[in-house]
Design a protein around this motif. Structure first.
Motif, PDB file in Angstrom:
ATOM      1  N   ILE A 157      63.105  -8.981 -58.891  1.00  9.81           N
ATOM      2  CA  ILE A 157      62.020  -8.420 -59.697  1.00  9.81           C
ATOM      3  C   ILE A 157      62.339  -8.356 -61.193  1.00  9.81           C
ATOM      4  O   ILE A 157      61.524  -7.821 -61.961  1.00  9.81           O
ATOM      5  N   ASN A 158      63.468  -8.884 -61.636  1.00  9.97           N
ATOM      6  CA  ASN A 158      63.670  -8.963 -63.082  1.00  9.97           C
ATOM      7  C   ASN A 158      62.637  -9.948 -63.648  1.00  9.97           C
ATOM      8  O   ASN A 158      62.104 -10.793 -62.920  1.00  9.97           O
ATOM      9  N   LEU A 195      59.575  -3.507 -57.310  1.00  5.96           N
ATOM     10  CA  LEU A 195      59.596  -3.000 -58.686  1.00  5.96           C
ATOM     11  C   LEU A 195      58.990  -1.605 -58.748  1.00  5.96           C
ATOM     12  O   LEU A 195      59.544  -0.695 -59.384  1.00  5.96           O
TER      13      LEU A 195
END
Length: 273
Positions: A157-158, A195
């Motif tokens: 989720i970066n 996230l």
């Protein structure tokens, strides 16, 4: 990484006071419904005035694949509505969060350093948190304490990893504006749920993400950033002084990410624990 969420929830409950007194049951549109309306209108207004994306030579997949390391900044706003119910008494607390985040991510070396400043409004309480991610180990530092946990969610989720996953989907819209290619997506819940869980919820919460949309931005210089909006609904129960308390959290996240450098390697070390 969820220590941030736990601290915020504690602050919110303290600012709300003890359960009692306020029993207002006034119904208003949920944050996720509001987010859906706003994001839809935004997509419509920009798409009708922009140049078709086919006229650009930008290759989004190539640009994302070329990123090995990167730095970014993010500015996000969050509107939360938390209902706490004990017996037949419900108290509602509305809170806003202002999040300013800067990070360095080494995708090849699986190392990252993230610094987050979160301010709660109207209380104006600020929490500074540093996350160091090395492989599957996540070190979280706040209030001078360091905790460690195993969690691989960050590598999904970066910002760049999330953008790569979105490129596998068919965009619901695309256009160019002032030399920038914009790809618009309706984001599946499974992509953004990890996230949302990192920022909003604790492991025992039942969490749902709704109305998630994203815009990816590309220029001739590469991937320049993204915008992400989504609604969240999370529920849990906890034991209070007077018995069981049911907590229902509704929120709307709006975040804009800007990529500030690409393929400049930095050193990341685990903090002492």
């Amino acid at each position: 990484m969820r220590k941030l969420t736990v601290l915020l929830l504690v602050l919110i409950v303290i600012s709300a006071g003890c359960i009692g007194g306020n029993t207002s049951q006034t119904q208003s549109p949920t944050a996720s419904q509001t987010g859906a309306t706003q994001s839809t209108s935004s997509v419509t207004s920009t798409a009708t005035t922009a140049t078709p994306a086919e006229k650009t030579s930008i290759n989004p997949l190539k640009e994302l694949q070329a990123i090995k390391q990167y730095t970014y900044t993010e500015n996000a706003s969050v509107e939360l509505r938390i209902n706490m119910t004990a017996g037949n008494i419900t108290q509602q607390t509305n809170v806003s969060l202002v999040i300013v985040e800067s990070g360095y991510v080494d995708l090849d070396g699986m190392k990252a350093r993230i610094q987050t400043r979160t301010t709660t409004l109207p209380d104006n309480v600020t929490i500074n948190t540093t996350w160091i991610v090395i492989g599957r180990k996540v070190y979280v530092e706040n209030f001078g304490n360091v905790t460690v946990e195993n969690n691989t969610a960050f590598w999904r989720i970066n910002p760049v990893s999330l953008a790569r996953e979105l490129l596998k989907l068919k965009p619901v819209g695309n256009y160019t504006e002032n030399g920038t290619l914009v790809l618009v997506y309706s984001v599946p819940e499974e992509l953004v749920l990890p996230l949302a869980e990192l920022y909003f919820t604790t492991p025992e919460m039942n969490t749902t993400v709704t109305d998630a949309t994203a815009e990816l931005y590309f220029t001739e210089d590469g991937f320049t950033g993204m915008k992400l909006t989504y609604g969240i609904l999370a529920t849990t129960t906890t034991n209070g002084i007077g018995g069981e308390i049911k907590v229902t959290e509704r929120g709307l996240w709006k975040g804009t990410i800007r990529i500030t450098s690409v393929n400049k390697k930095e050193e990341v070390k685990a903090p002492s624990t």
